[in-house]
Design an enzyme around this catalytic site. Structure first.
Site, short mmCIF file in Angstrom:
data_model
loop_
_atom_site.label_atom_id
_atom_site.label_comp_id
_atom_site.label_asym_id
_atom_site.label_seq_id
_atom_site.Cartn_x
_atom_site.Cartn_y
_atom_site.Cartn_z
N ASN A 7 0.86 -1.18 0.00
CA ASN A 7 0.00 0.00 0.00
C ASN A 7 0.91 1.24 0.00
OD1 ASN A 7 -1.39 2.29 1.03
ND2 ASN A 7 -3.04 0.97 1.73
N HIS A 10 1.20 6.23 1.75
CA HIS A 10 1.97 7.18 2.55
C HIS A 10 3.19 7.75 1.83
CE1 HIS A 10 -0.90 6.89 5.58
NE2 HIS A 10 -0.68 5.62 5.83
N ARG A 18 3.88 18.82 1.46
CA ARG A 18 4.42 20.04 0.88
C ARG A 18 3.70 20.45 -0.40
NH1 ARG A 18 9.63 21.83 2.22
NH2 ARG A 18 9.71 21.80 4.47
N HIS A 43 -5.41 3.78 -1.84
CA HIS A 43 -6.73 4.19 -1.34
C HIS A 43 -7.01 5.61 -1.84
CE1 HIS A 43 -9.46 4.67 2.48
NE2 HIS A 43 -10.09 4.97 1.37
N ARG A 45 -9.08 8.38 -1.38
CA ARG A 45 -10.07 8.87 -0.41
C ARG A 45 -10.86 10.03 -1.00
NH1 ARG A 45 -8.77 7.28 5.19
NH2 ARG A 45 -10.40 8.75 5.71
N ARG A 49 -6.60 13.15 0.58
CA ARG A 49 -5.52 13.60 1.48
C ARG A 49 -4.15 13.07 1.09
NH1 ARG A 49 -6.90 10.37 7.02
NH2 ARG A 49 -8.81 11.55 6.82
N HIS A 50 -4.11 11.93 0.42
CA HIS A 50 -2.80 11.45 -0.04
C HIS A 50 -2.82 11.09 -1.54
CE1 HIS A 50 -4.79 7.77 1.24
NE2 HIS A 50 -4.45 7.87 2.51
N GLU A 70 -8.45 0.61 -2.96
CA GLU A 70 -9.30 0.72 -1.77
C GLU A 70 -10.21 1.91 -1.95
OE1 GLU A 70 -7.21 1.19 1.85
OE2 GLU A 70 -6.10 -0.66 1.61
N THR A 101 -8.10 4.09 8.08
CA THR A 101 -9.35 3.34 8.13
C THR A 101 -9.46 2.69 9.51
OG1 THR A 101 -8.87 2.82 5.84
CG2 THR A 101 -10.73 1.68 6.84
N GLU A 151 -11.22 -8.97 2.99
CA GLU A 151 -9.94 -8.68 3.65
C GLU A 151 -10.22 -8.59 5.13
OE1 GLU A 151 -7.63 -5.33 2.19
OE2 GLU A 151 -6.59 -5.16 4.12
N HIS A 191 -3.90 -4.38 7.71
CA HIS A 191 -4.02 -3.23 8.60
C HIS A 191 -3.18 -3.40 9.85
CE1 HIS A 191 -5.47 0.44 10.37
NE2 HIS A 191 -6.04 0.71 9.21
N GLY A 192 -2.23 -2.50 10.01
CA GLY A 192 -1.39 -2.49 11.21
C GLY A 192 -0.32 -3.57 11.21
N HIS A 214 1.96 1.22 5.96
CA HIS A 214 2.70 2.16 6.81
C HIS A 214 4.08 1.63 7.21
CE1 HIS A 214 3.68 4.50 10.44
NE2 HIS A 214 3.15 5.48 9.74
N1 PXP Z 1 -5.99 -2.69 4.31
C1 PXP Z 1 -6.90 -1.69 4.35
C2 PXP Z 1 -8.30 -1.99 3.95
C3 PXP Z 1 -6.54 -0.38 4.73
O1 PXP Z 1 -7.46 0.58 4.75
C4 PXP Z 1 -5.20 -0.12 5.05
C5 PXP Z 1 -4.78 1.27 5.39
O2 PXP Z 1 -4.88 2.08 4.28
C6 PXP Z 1 -4.28 -1.18 4.97
C7 PXP Z 1 -4.70 -2.46 4.63
C8 PXP Z 1 -2.84 -0.99 5.26
O3 PXP Z 1 -2.68 -0.68 6.60
P1 PXP Z 1 -1.24 -0.26 7.14
O4 PXP Z 1 -0.88 1.03 6.49
O5 PXP Z 1 -1.45 -0.15 8.61
O6 PXP Z 1 -0.30 -1.35 6.75
#
Ligand code: PXP
Length: 241
Positions: A7, A10, A18, A43, A45, A49-50, A70, A101, A151, A191-192, A214
């Site tokens: 993903n 970021h 900037r 993603h 959004r 924002r990104h 996403e 999210t 997911e 996620h995470g 991330h």
């Molecule tokens: N899966 C989904 C559905 C998400 O919304 C996100 C965050 O954008 C991720 C995975 C990735 O999460 P992380 O950035 O914490 O790895």
């Protein structure tokens, strides 16, 4: 063997800090591909924002690997996706104030809207996945709405600190995986997830893709994103069955 979608949201977050033109997520996508990623996740959004529209359009045109978009159920984004035709969309809930999210999509409450959107996506050949809490009724509701994949949200696992809680969250993921399997759904997770906590999740049998952002982008500040991608793949390969 489970696969990694990176993903790259970021990378765009740094650029947008900037309102500049670097770092370019399109370049990052190429580097992830060279590092062995099976797919790129972005993603788009509603508040932009990104990731920007142009980022997704260019990655769609240039990436040699799977593109997973996403997105929320907002009509303007649905129309964007229908035109772009990513390989897969992952439907997520979206709130303006959230840092990321926060929870899974409530496929029970949103059932009617989901059915309508999924029908339109499948008509043009886009695979639909829903980002859900690892709960049996959410898995069933995703299937009923027409999803081909889910997911499973690993955020609760990632946030758990005590051993007992970590084990409980892993069991929940396994149970949800079982229900999804029985329904013929493809199962992803994300996620995470980080280099430190990926092991026990990668060891869960039958998870097809991990969507990780991330932690990989964070490491890439020091190693470059090609190397950061490689290192995450090595861990997934080491632990997955
Ligand atoms: N899966 C989904 C559905 C998400 O919304 C996100 C965050 O954008 C991720 C995975 C990735 O999460 P992380 O950035 O914490 O790895």
């Amino acid at each position: 063997m489970a696969q990694l979608n990176v993903n790259i949201d970021h990378v765009a977050t740094i650029r947008q800090a900037r309102l500049a033109d670097e770092p370019d997520p399109v370049w990052a996508a190429v580097e992830c591909e060279l590092g062995g990623a099976a797919g790129i996740t972005m993603h788009l959004r509603e508040d932009r924002r990104h990731i920007q529209d142009r980022d997704v359009q260019l990655v769609r045109q240039t990436a040699g690997v799977m593109l997973n978009l996403e997105m929320a159920l907002a009509e303007s984004i649905v129309r964007f996706a229908l035109k772009l035709k990513p390989d897969q969309i992952t439907l997520v809930p979206e709130k303006r104030q959230e840092l990321t999210t926060e929870g899974g999509l409530d496929c029970i409450k949103q059932q009617r809207r989901l059915i309508a959107v999924i029908k339109r996506m499948r008509r043009v050949g886009i695979r639909v996945s829903a980002f859900i809490a690892p709960e049996a009724d959410q898995v069933t509701a995703s299937l009923d709405a027409g999803c081909e994949a889910v997911e499973l949200h690993t955020g609760m696992y990632a946030n758990a600190r005590r051993e007992r809680l970590i084990t409980r969250e892993l069991r929940k993921l396994e149970k949800a995986r079982d229900v999804a399997w029985d329904s013929g759904l493809i199962v992803h997770a994300g996620h995470g997830l980080t280099y430190r906590n990926i092991g026990p999740v990668a060891a869960i049998e039958g998870l097809e893709d991990f969507n990780i952002g991330h932690s990989i982008v964070s490491r890439s500040v020091f190693t470059g994103i090609r190397q950061a991608t490689r290192e995450m793949i090595e861990l997934i390969d080491k632990y997955s069955v």
